[in-house]
Write a protein that holds these residues in place. Structure first.
Motif, PDB file in Angstrom:
ATOM      1  N   ASN A 184       4.487  -9.099   6.327  1.00 33.72           N
ATOM      2  CA  ASN A 184       4.636  -9.915   5.262  1.00 33.72           C
ATOM      3  C   ASN A 184       6.122  -9.530   4.251  1.00 33.72           C
ATOM      4  OD1 ASN A 184       4.722 -10.692   2.917  1.00 33.72           O
ATOM      5  ND2 ASN A 184       2.681 -10.955   2.380  1.00 33.72           N
ATOM      6  N   PRO A 185       7.621 -10.062   4.833  1.00 32.71           N
ATOM      7  CA  PRO A 185       8.358  -8.831   3.921  1.00 32.71           C
ATOM      8  C   PRO A 185       8.787  -9.284   2.599  1.00 32.71           C
ATOM      9  CG  PRO A 185       9.187 -10.725   5.478  1.00 32.71           C
ATOM     10  CD  PRO A 185       8.102 -10.495   5.579  1.00 32.71           C
ATOM     11  N   VAL A 186       7.944  -9.515   1.812  1.00 29.30           N
ATOM     12  CA  VAL A 186       7.601  -9.871   0.152  1.00 29.30           C
ATOM     13  C   VAL A 186       7.104  -8.122   0.432  1.00 29.30           C
ATOM     14  CG1 VAL A 186       7.152 -10.532  -1.280  1.00 29.30           C
ATOM     15  CG2 VAL A 186       7.844 -12.171   0.392  1.00 29.30           C
ATOM     16  N   ILE A 187       6.075  -8.292   0.665  1.00 29.65           N
ATOM     17  CA  ILE A 187       5.216  -7.388   0.706  1.00 29.65           C
ATOM     18  C   ILE A 187       5.681  -5.830   1.224  1.00 29.65           C
ATOM     19  CG2 ILE A 187       3.175  -5.130   1.276  1.00 29.65           C
ATOM     20  CD1 ILE A 187       1.657  -7.603   2.065  1.00 29.65           C
ATOM     21  N   MET A 218       8.596  -4.800  -1.602  1.00 29.51           N
ATOM     22  CA  MET A 218       8.104  -4.927  -2.526  1.00 29.51           C
ATOM     23  C   MET A 218       8.010  -3.044  -2.656  1.00 29.51           C
ATOM     24  SD  MET A 218       6.040  -7.326  -4.723  1.00 29.51           S
ATOM     25  CE  MET A 218       6.959  -8.809  -5.444  1.00 29.51           C
ATOM     26  N   VAL A 243       8.860   0.292  -4.465  1.00 36.20           N
ATOM     27  CA  VAL A 243       7.769   1.114  -4.897  1.00 36.20           C
ATOM     28  C   VAL A 243       8.261   3.462  -4.742  1.00 36.20           C
ATOM     29  CG1 VAL A 243       5.603   1.819  -4.856  1.00 36.20           C
ATOM     30  CG2 VAL A 243       5.654  -0.669  -5.617  1.00 36.20           C
ATOM     31  N   ARG A 287      -5.265  -5.221   4.563  1.00 33.40           N
ATOM     32  CA  ARG A 287      -6.394  -5.999   4.483  1.00 33.40           C
ATOM     33  C   ARG A 287      -5.529  -6.820   5.743  1.00 33.40           C
ATOM     34  NH1 ARG A 287      -6.561 -11.048   1.551  1.00 33.40           N
ATOM     35  NH2 ARG A 287      -6.285 -10.421  -0.135  1.00 33.40           N
ATOM     36  N   ARG A 288      -4.343  -7.027   5.064  1.00 33.28           N
ATOM     37  CA  ARG A 288      -3.236  -8.359   6.604  1.00 33.28           C
ATOM     38  C   ARG A 288      -2.880  -7.377   7.806  1.00 33.28           C
ATOM     39  NH1 ARG A 288      -4.704 -12.902   4.614  1.00 33.28           N
ATOM     40  NH2 ARG A 288      -3.530 -13.535   2.790  1.00 33.28           N
ATOM     41  N   LEU A 335      -3.247  -4.852   0.187  1.00 30.53           N
ATOM     42  CA  LEU A 335      -3.132  -5.818   0.899  1.00 30.53           C
ATOM     43  C   LEU A 335      -2.752  -5.504   2.239  1.00 30.53           C
ATOM     44  CD1 LEU A 335      -2.525  -9.659   0.678  1.00 30.53           C
ATOM     45  CD2 LEU A 335      -0.675  -8.728  -0.688  1.00 30.53           C
ATOM     46  N   VAL A 374       1.049 -11.792  -2.013  1.00 29.80           N
ATOM     47  CA  VAL A 374       1.777 -10.964  -3.276  1.00 29.80           C
ATOM     48  C   VAL A 374       0.779 -11.336  -4.460  1.00 29.80           C
ATOM     49  CG1 VAL A 374       3.047  -8.948  -4.977  1.00 29.80           C
ATOM     50  CG2 VAL A 374       3.256  -9.900  -1.937  1.00 29.80           C
ATOM     51  N   GLU A 401      22.213 -11.799  -4.894  1.00 28.86           N
ATOM     52  CA  GLU A 401      22.215 -11.632  -3.333  1.00 28.86           C
ATOM     53  C   GLU A 401      20.735 -10.447  -3.258  1.00 28.86           C
ATOM     54  OE1 GLU A 401      25.619 -10.014  -1.548  1.00 28.86           O
ATOM     55  OE2 GLU A 401      24.345  -8.952   0.108  1.00 28.86           O
ATOM     56  N   ILE A 453       3.275   2.061 -12.485  1.00 24.06           N
ATOM     57  CA  ILE A 453       3.596   1.475 -10.663  1.00 24.06           C
ATOM     58  C   ILE A 453       2.685   2.349 -10.095  1.00 24.06           C
ATOM     59  CG2 ILE A 453       5.432   2.460  -8.576  1.00 24.06           C
ATOM     60  CD1 ILE A 453       7.457   3.035 -10.917  1.00 24.06           C
ATOM     61  N   VAL A 477       0.407  -0.508  -9.350  1.00 20.33           N
ATOM     62  CA  VAL A 477       1.030  -2.231  -8.659  1.00 20.33           C
ATOM     63  C   VAL A 477       0.612  -1.843  -6.877  1.00 20.33           C
ATOM     64  CG1 VAL A 477       2.958  -3.563  -7.586  1.00 20.33           C
ATOM     65  CG2 VAL A 477       2.468  -3.250 -10.286  1.00 20.33           C
ATOM     66  N   VAL A 530       5.820  -2.841 -15.302  1.00 17.57           N
ATOM     67  CA  VAL A 530       6.285  -3.436 -13.119  1.00 17.57           C
ATOM     68  C   VAL A 530       5.643  -4.598 -12.884  1.00 17.57           C
ATOM     69  CG1 VAL A 530       5.901  -2.066 -10.828  1.00 17.57           C
ATOM     70  CG2 VAL A 530       6.581  -0.511 -13.129  1.00 17.57           C
ATOM     71  N   GLU A 544      -1.258   0.524  -6.300  1.00 14.20           N
ATOM     72  CA  GLU A 544      -2.525   0.295  -4.983  1.00 14.20           C
ATOM     73  C   GLU A 544      -2.852  -0.872  -4.702  1.00 14.20           C
ATOM     74  OE1 GLU A 544      -5.527   1.140  -8.483  1.00 14.20           O
ATOM     75  OE2 GLU A 544      -7.000  -0.286  -7.358  1.00 14.20           O
ATOM     76  N   VAL A 545      -2.697  -2.038  -5.368  1.00 10.81           N
ATOM     77  CA  VAL A 545      -3.354  -3.620  -4.638  1.00 10.81           C
ATOM     78  C   VAL A 545      -2.115  -3.731  -3.698  1.00 10.81           C
ATOM     79  CG1 VAL A 545      -4.008  -3.998  -7.364  1.00 10.81           C
ATOM     80  CG2 VAL A 545      -1.842  -4.946  -6.908  1.00 10.81           C
ATOM     81  N   LEU A 546      -1.149  -3.533  -4.002  1.00 11.41           N
ATOM     82  CA  LEU A 546      -0.255  -4.198  -2.825  1.00 11.41           C
ATOM     83  C   LEU A 546      -0.291  -2.900  -0.821  1.00 11.41           C
ATOM     84  CD1 LEU A 546       3.403  -3.664  -4.185  1.00 11.41           C
ATOM     85  CD2 LEU A 546       1.568  -5.683  -3.310  1.00 11.41           C
ATOM     86  N   LEU A 582      -4.826  -8.529 -10.618  1.00  9.13           N
ATOM     87  CA  LEU A 582      -4.428  -6.669 -11.223  1.00  9.13           C
ATOM     88  C   LEU A 582      -4.602  -7.447 -12.933  1.00  9.13           C
ATOM     89  CD1 LEU A 582      -4.042  -3.347 -11.613  1.00  9.13           C
ATOM     90  CD2 LEU A 582      -1.729  -3.861 -10.498  1.00  9.13           C
ATOM     91  N   ALA A 636      25.256  -5.433   0.282  1.00 11.85           N
ATOM     92  CA  ALA A 636      23.622  -4.744   0.529  1.00 11.85           C
ATOM     93  C   ALA A 636      23.341  -3.151   1.170  1.00 11.85           C
ATOM     94  CB  ALA A 636      23.121  -5.810   1.374  1.00 11.85           C
ATOM     95  N   GLU A 695       4.047 -15.809   2.019  1.00 10.70           N
ATOM     96  CA  GLU A 695       3.983 -14.238   1.935  1.00 10.70           C
ATOM     97  C   GLU A 695       3.709 -14.335   0.758  1.00 10.70           C
ATOM     98  OE1 GLU A 695       6.560 -14.307   6.362  1.00 10.70           O
ATOM     99  OE2 GLU A 695       7.670 -13.908   4.128  1.00 10.70           O
TER     100      GLU A 695
END
Lengths: 225, 225
Positions: free
Chosen positions: B152-155, B158, B162, B101-102, B98, A91, A62, B88, B91, A154, B93-95, A98, B17, A87
């Motif tokens: 973007n919920p994934v970004i 993550m 981080v 950019r978005r 991104l 990523v 979950e 970490i 990672v 990571v 840095e690139v996130l 990277l 949660a 999305e």
DNA sequence: TGCTAAAATAGTGCTAACATTATTGTCAAC
DNA sequence: GTTGACAATAATGTTAGCACTATTTTAGCA
């Protein structure tokens, strides 16, 4: 029924972690389908663990976003929605870029030269003739080597997570008209840059490759889903 | 003791949660220190939930990598090692690049112009005079706006992860000699690019900014840790 | 004093039983 | 056929009790 080792059985990984990895694998390969119900007692029976442990596993799934739980009613494996796919792929693009950059920086260019040398005219004509599995195997072999060379747990963990959620759909994309051929063109250029130790160029090309795959998905959405 | 809502108490989020989010927050702010022991019964008492639920929470934290569990002996909050910090940050840095950019692609440039207009000469001289909190508040305000605009919920997820793991150390970096000033120079250039709708330039600058912060950590390691 | 073996301890791991809750199914009335 | 009320169901949620295990502590002996 597969008997799961108890926590104390050594090997460094807890029983929970092993179980979660297995369920993730099954969910990502659609052995457990999106929409399928998961219930504590069934998982306990299936894996030969206590209900308490099964409950923990479902809780971890979950929190990982792979299942949706409804209090007192059970858990359902989440369906990935299309917008989520995009999305996630945003990523993935930057993470794979990277990984490639770090791989180039960390590893002897001869490594990548060897991969490039595998892309013979014979290899190419087999891809052109439709041998998609060949392309897939070679590409995955390359990709594993990149991730290993990037040497960053990571990145590895995040890409694993990404892969869990997207692999089934992206296999469908792989068989779209001309996908493998275009992928191969990008792979050759990428390997050329990597063989010359061009880390930033390699990052850019890898990102272009990912973007191209997702563009194909966009173009053929109605056929893939 | 804080009484946690039962699962059925509405609001969309499961009890698990909510609990995990709270424990993550406390761990990331070092309210629960690295090295601290977590035990099921204590958590059950502290949060007014069943031991079974507490066990689930600890399991989720384990799978999340925030605690290390020893079968039959309990869980310990993991210490982040320095090399992990760098992993970490690669990672991140690139996130963050991104996300920027978005955000540029998604949002009206006037938004970023407003942030730029806040960076008055008075603001700059206060930073130069050592008002680090001012810089921190403004930077975090900007960063939240970027993440929201990236949409973007994934970004987001993550980057939250981080942040959990790195925020305490990076606050120490923020007070290093000249860090805030250098950060501010980068922020101005970044906002200029964003105000002009230059998405790729903004991505590059954001990445440079992250890289610069981690370089300062490398330079002053012995003072920070 | 140092070492070893046994006992104690702390905490998880498991099981069983029952409580709780949200959804589904059934039936009667309109 | 539809609606509403009530019962049944399925699964989780919780509690309690005891089993198990790895580590720590204690006692005894050389």
């Amino acid at each position: 029924m597969k008997r799961f080792k108890t926590s104390a059985a050594g090997g460094g990984q807890t029983q929970l972690a092993s179980l979660v990895a297995e369920l993730r694998r099954q969910i990502s390969e659609h052995k457990i389908s999106p929409g399928a119900k998961l219930n504590e007692q069934q998982i306990a029976n299936d894996f030969g663990v206590s209900r308490a442990r099964a409950r923990e596993v479902i809780g971890a799934l979950e929190v990982h976003g792979l299942v949706e739980r409804h209090p007192n009613r059970g858990a359902v494996v989440r369906r990935l929605e299309l917008h989520e796919m995009y999305e996630i792929y945003d990523v993935r693009e930057v993470l794979e870029g990277l990984a490639v950059r770090r791989a180039v920086e960390n590893e002897n260019p001869e490594t990548w030269k060897k991969f490039l040398d595998n892309l013979t005219p014979e290899f190419e004509s087999r891809i052109a003739a439709g041998d998609i599995e060949l392309y897939e195997v070679e590409f995955n072999r390359f990709r594993k080597a990149v991730i290993a060379a990037a040497d960053n747990p990571v990145i590895t963990g995040m890409l694993d997570s990404v892969q869990d959620q997207t692999q089934i759909i992206m296999r469908r994309v792989l068989v779209l008209p001309g996908r493998a051929e275009r992928g191969l063109v990008n792979l050759k250029r990428l390997l050329e840059a990597m063989s010359k130790g061009q880390a930033e160029e390699a990052e850019k090309l890898r990102r272009i490759g990912i973007r191209a795959a997702i563009d194909d998905l966009k173009r053929y959405e109605r056929f893939v889903l």
